[in-house]
Design a protein around this motif. Structure first.
Motif, mmCIF file in Angstrom:
data_model
loop_
_atom_site.group_PDB
_atom_site.id
_atom_site.type_symbol
_atom_site.label_atom_id
_atom_site.label_comp_id
_atom_site.label_asym_id
_atom_site.label_seq_id
_atom_site.Cartn_x
_atom_site.Cartn_y
_atom_site.Cartn_z
ATOM 1 N N VAL A 11 0.859 -1.180 0.000
ATOM 2 C CA VAL A 11 0.000 0.000 0.000
ATOM 3 C C VAL A 11 0.895 1.229 0.000
ATOM 4 C CG1 VAL A 11 -1.677 1.354 1.300
ATOM 5 C CG2 VAL A 11 -1.884 -1.121 1.225
ATOM 6 N N THR A 12 0.623 2.142 -0.905
ATOM 7 C CA THR A 12 1.353 3.411 -0.913
ATOM 8 C C THR A 12 0.381 4.513 -1.308
ATOM 9 O OG1 THR A 12 3.365 4.503 -1.662
ATOM 10 C CG2 THR A 12 2.124 3.270 -3.311
ATOM 11 N N TYR A 13 0.856 5.746 -1.299
ATOM 12 C CA TYR A 13 -0.038 6.893 -1.425
ATOM 13 C C TYR A 13 0.495 7.880 -2.456
ATOM 14 C CZ TYR A 13 -1.523 4.802 2.911
ATOM 15 O OH TYR A 13 -1.940 3.885 3.853
ATOM 16 N N PRO A 212 7.897 8.788 -0.107
ATOM 17 C CA PRO A 212 7.008 7.625 -0.083
ATOM 18 C C PRO A 212 6.671 7.188 1.336
ATOM 19 C CG PRO A 212 9.246 6.946 -0.567
ATOM 20 C CD PRO A 212 9.249 8.446 -0.567
ATOM 21 N N VAL A 213 5.481 6.692 1.517
ATOM 22 C CA VAL A 213 5.073 5.998 2.743
ATOM 23 C C VAL A 213 4.482 4.671 2.282
ATOM 24 C CG1 VAL A 213 3.550 5.984 4.754
ATOM 25 C CG2 VAL A 213 4.648 8.120 4.044
ATOM 26 N N ILE A 214 5.179 3.588 2.592
ATOM 27 C CA ILE A 214 4.862 2.267 2.029
ATOM 28 C C ILE A 214 4.663 1.252 3.148
ATOM 29 C CG2 ILE A 214 5.704 0.400 0.531
ATOM 30 C CD1 ILE A 214 7.574 2.582 -0.757
ATOM 31 N N PHE A 215 3.572 0.483 3.053
ATOM 32 C CA PHE A 215 3.315 -0.617 3.985
ATOM 33 C C PHE A 215 3.270 -1.914 3.188
ATOM 34 C CE2 PHE A 215 1.415 3.150 5.893
ATOM 35 C CZ PHE A 215 1.869 3.089 7.200
ATOM 36 N N THR A 225 -4.522 -3.928 1.796
ATOM 37 C CA THR A 225 -4.763 -4.436 0.458
ATOM 38 C C THR A 225 -3.880 -3.677 -0.521
ATOM 39 O OG1 THR A 225 -7.066 -4.920 1.015
ATOM 40 C CG2 THR A 225 -6.491 -4.838 -1.323
ATOM 41 N N PRO A 226 -3.029 -4.371 -1.270
ATOM 42 C CA PRO A 226 -2.082 -3.680 -2.145
ATOM 43 C C PRO A 226 -2.764 -2.721 -3.112
ATOM 44 C CG PRO A 226 -1.511 -5.997 -1.957
ATOM 45 C CD PRO A 226 -2.848 -5.829 -1.299
ATOM 46 N N GLY A 227 -2.118 -1.592 -3.320
ATOM 47 C CA GLY A 227 -2.641 -0.618 -4.261
ATOM 48 C C GLY A 227 -2.120 0.772 -3.959
ATOM 49 N N ILE A 228 -2.383 1.691 -4.880
ATOM 50 C CA ILE A 228 -1.996 3.088 -4.711
ATOM 51 C C ILE A 228 -3.224 3.878 -4.305
ATOM 52 C CG2 ILE A 228 -1.036 5.133 -5.837
ATOM 53 C CD1 ILE A 228 0.422 3.284 -7.762
ATOM 54 N N ASP A 229 -3.174 4.474 -3.129
ATOM 55 C CA ASP A 229 -4.273 5.276 -2.610
ATOM 56 C C ASP A 229 -4.080 6.710 -3.085
ATOM 57 O OD1 ASP A 229 -6.028 6.804 -1.077
ATOM 58 O OD2 ASP A 229 -5.888 5.464 0.656
ATOM 59 N N SER A 230 -4.984 7.176 -3.941
ATOM 60 C CA SER A 230 -4.838 8.513 -4.512
ATOM 61 C C SER A 230 -5.714 9.547 -3.819
ATOM 62 C CB SER A 230 -5.186 8.486 -6.009
ATOM 63 O OG SER A 230 -6.535 8.065 -6.191
ATOM 64 N N THR A 231 -6.479 9.130 -2.803
ATOM 65 C CA THR A 231 -7.381 10.069 -2.130
ATOM 66 C C THR A 231 -6.950 10.397 -0.706
ATOM 67 O OG1 THR A 231 -8.830 8.251 -1.425
ATOM 68 C CG2 THR A 231 -9.358 9.344 -3.508
ATOM 69 N N THR A 232 -6.235 9.486 -0.053
ATOM 70 C CA THR A 232 -5.777 9.716 1.315
ATOM 71 C C THR A 232 -4.466 10.498 1.317
ATOM 72 O OG1 THR A 232 -6.799 7.674 2.100
ATOM 73 C CG2 THR A 232 -5.052 8.600 3.461
ATOM 74 N N ILE A 233 -4.349 11.455 2.230
ATOM 75 C CA ILE A 233 -3.084 12.165 2.435
ATOM 76 C C ILE A 233 -2.350 11.478 3.582
ATOM 77 C CG2 ILE A 233 -2.023 14.333 3.165
ATOM 78 C CD1 ILE A 233 -4.328 15.794 1.820
ATOM 79 N N ALA A 234 -1.123 11.065 3.337
ATOM 80 C CA ALA A 234 -0.325 10.373 4.346
ATOM 81 C C ALA A 234 0.893 11.227 4.703
ATOM 82 C CB ALA A 234 0.128 9.008 3.832
ATOM 83 N N GLN A 235 1.367 11.065 5.926
ATOM 84 C CA GLN A 235 2.562 11.780 6.372
ATOM 85 C C GLN A 235 3.355 10.871 7.300
ATOM 86 O OE1 GLN A 235 1.680 15.151 8.960
ATOM 87 N NE2 GLN A 235 -0.208 14.189 9.683
ATOM 88 N N GLN A 236 4.609 11.225 7.524
ATOM 89 C CA GLN A 236 5.451 10.415 8.400
ATOM 90 C C GLN A 236 4.824 10.216 9.778
ATOM 91 O OE1 GLN A 236 9.011 12.768 8.341
ATOM 92 N NE2 GLN A 236 10.039 11.467 6.850
ATOM 93 N N ALA A 237 4.170 11.244 10.297
ATOM 94 C CA ALA A 237 3.594 11.166 11.636
ATOM 95 C C ALA A 237 2.449 10.168 11.728
ATOM 96 C CB ALA A 237 3.113 12.549 12.085
ATOM 97 N N ASP A 238 1.973 9.677 10.585
ATOM 98 C CA ASP A 238 0.893 8.678 10.585
ATOM 99 C C ASP A 238 1.415 7.259 10.789
ATOM 100 O OD1 ASP A 238 -0.817 10.773 9.992
ATOM 101 O OD2 ASP A 238 -0.803 10.379 7.832
#
Length: 350
Positions: A11-13, A212-215, A225-238
């Motif tokens: 999962v990445t963003y 990148p923020v990758i799980f 679930t693998p995929g690129i999330d284009s709607t969520t904003i992710a940050q290191q603090a998450d």
């Protein structure tokens, strides 16, 4: 190429951001969910505050904890922060046996140090939580001599370091796949900060922070679930709150980020600070605020190079500014009042 292949199972963003632009900004953000606002947390008078952290929380649950950094012990203050963040063990150049693997400037080359990292985890009692900081992709952008004709780089000398680190990561995973802890491990990959870039997108005030923020969960856990999330904003603090939710940690903790597993995309956000300006990312927009008033608003989905300031023509500014002020107020108050753990927070309230 290896990281691209790994992303197919991760999962990445599309929109993910660092907290700061220095390595010392990333440590508190990634491991304790404390972003860099105004100045690096580790050099403030509040750096001795008790903090919630990934290591401290999971130690309570019986996890062994260790931090790895192939530079000379004490370098960049990492060892001191790792200790304050609750890591029981620290593995640096002092623990690594093999001076010939030193790059001559920063640390042990990525390939041998990542192998060492994996071998050390073989000796740890499960469950465990570890963190490793790689160093080869730093100026003066050198790679081991034996790879001088293998990784040729491109339009920028930095590129060959990226190619080398990608290869080192590949070798790490090839080894890790054969270890008993591999299938039940959640791997989280991010960058401490950006480097320079040849692409206009990454030369903007927002682009300076895109990392990148990758799980990656080898056993295919449906939580990721693998995929690129284009709607969520992710940050290191998450990262910290996300990992804690993933492992089922159900005790209180203090974090300035949110869990990416349970936060609706429309409520996701990121915050950072640059050139005396706070930046707040929410939905399609990034708001710039100088501490007194908002100065700019950009639609990053339509204007990725931030050329069109729409602050005077868009009605989201007021709500975003109010939310950002609340984050800043919480951050400042908790720092000054030493309220960065549930215990210190409760003591202050009493």
């Amino acid at each position: 190429p290896f990281l691209d292949a790994l992303l197919a199972h991760s999962v990445t963003y599309t929109h993910s951001f660092a907290s700061g632009r220095k390595s010392i900004d990333a440590m508190p953000s990634v491991l304790s969910s404390i972003p860099m606002l105004i100045e690096p947390y580790v050099v403030t008078p509040y750096s001795t505050n008790a903090v919630s952290s990934l290591a401290a929380c999971l130690r309570e649950e019986g996890y062994a904890t260790a931090f790895f950094h192939g530079a000379p012990n004490g370098s960049m203050g990492f060892q001191a922060y790792a200790r304050s963040a609750g890591f029981e063990q620290y593995y640096g150049m002092d623990e690594y046996d093999g001076e010939e693997a030193f790059d001559g400037t920063w640390a042990i080359w990525d390939e041998p140090f990542l192998q060492y990292y994996a071998e050390c985890m073989n000796k740890m009692q499960e469950p465990f939580v570890t963190s490793v900081f790689t160093a080869s992709s730093h100026h003066p952008f050198k790679i081991p001599a034996e790879y001088s004709k293998t990784f040729l780089g491109g339009d920028d000398p930095f590129f060959k370091c990226v190619q080398y680190t990608d290869y080192a990561l590949k070798k790490f995973f090839e080894y890790a796949k054969g270890q008993k802890w591999y299938d039940n491990t959640l791997f989280v990959i991010t960058a401490d900060h950006t480097n320079h870039s040849i692409e206009p997108r990454y030369k903007t005030a927002a682009g300076w922070f895109e990392v990148p923020v990758i799980f990656f969960s080898p056993d295919g856990d449906t939580a990721f679930t693998p995929g690129i999330d284009s709607t969520t904003i992710a940050q290191q603090a998450d990262i910290m709150p996300t990992v804690l939710e993933y492992v089922g940690y159900d005790k209180p903790f203090i974090a300035f980020g949110k869990s990416l597993l349970s936060t609706p995309s429309e409520e996701s956000y990121a915050v950072n600070f640059t050139n005396e300006t706070f930046q707040y990312y929410k939905g399609e927009y990034v708001l710039q605020f100088n501490g007194e008033k908002s100065t700019a608003l950009y639609n990053l989905h339509k204007d990725i190079e931030m050329k069109d300031n729409i602050i005077g023509t868009n009605n989201v500014r007021e709500e975003m500014e109010r939310e950002l002020k609340a984050i800043i107020q919480q951050y400042m108050n908790r720092m000054v009042q030493d309220r960065l753990t549930p215990e210190t927070d409760k003591k202050t309230e009493e």
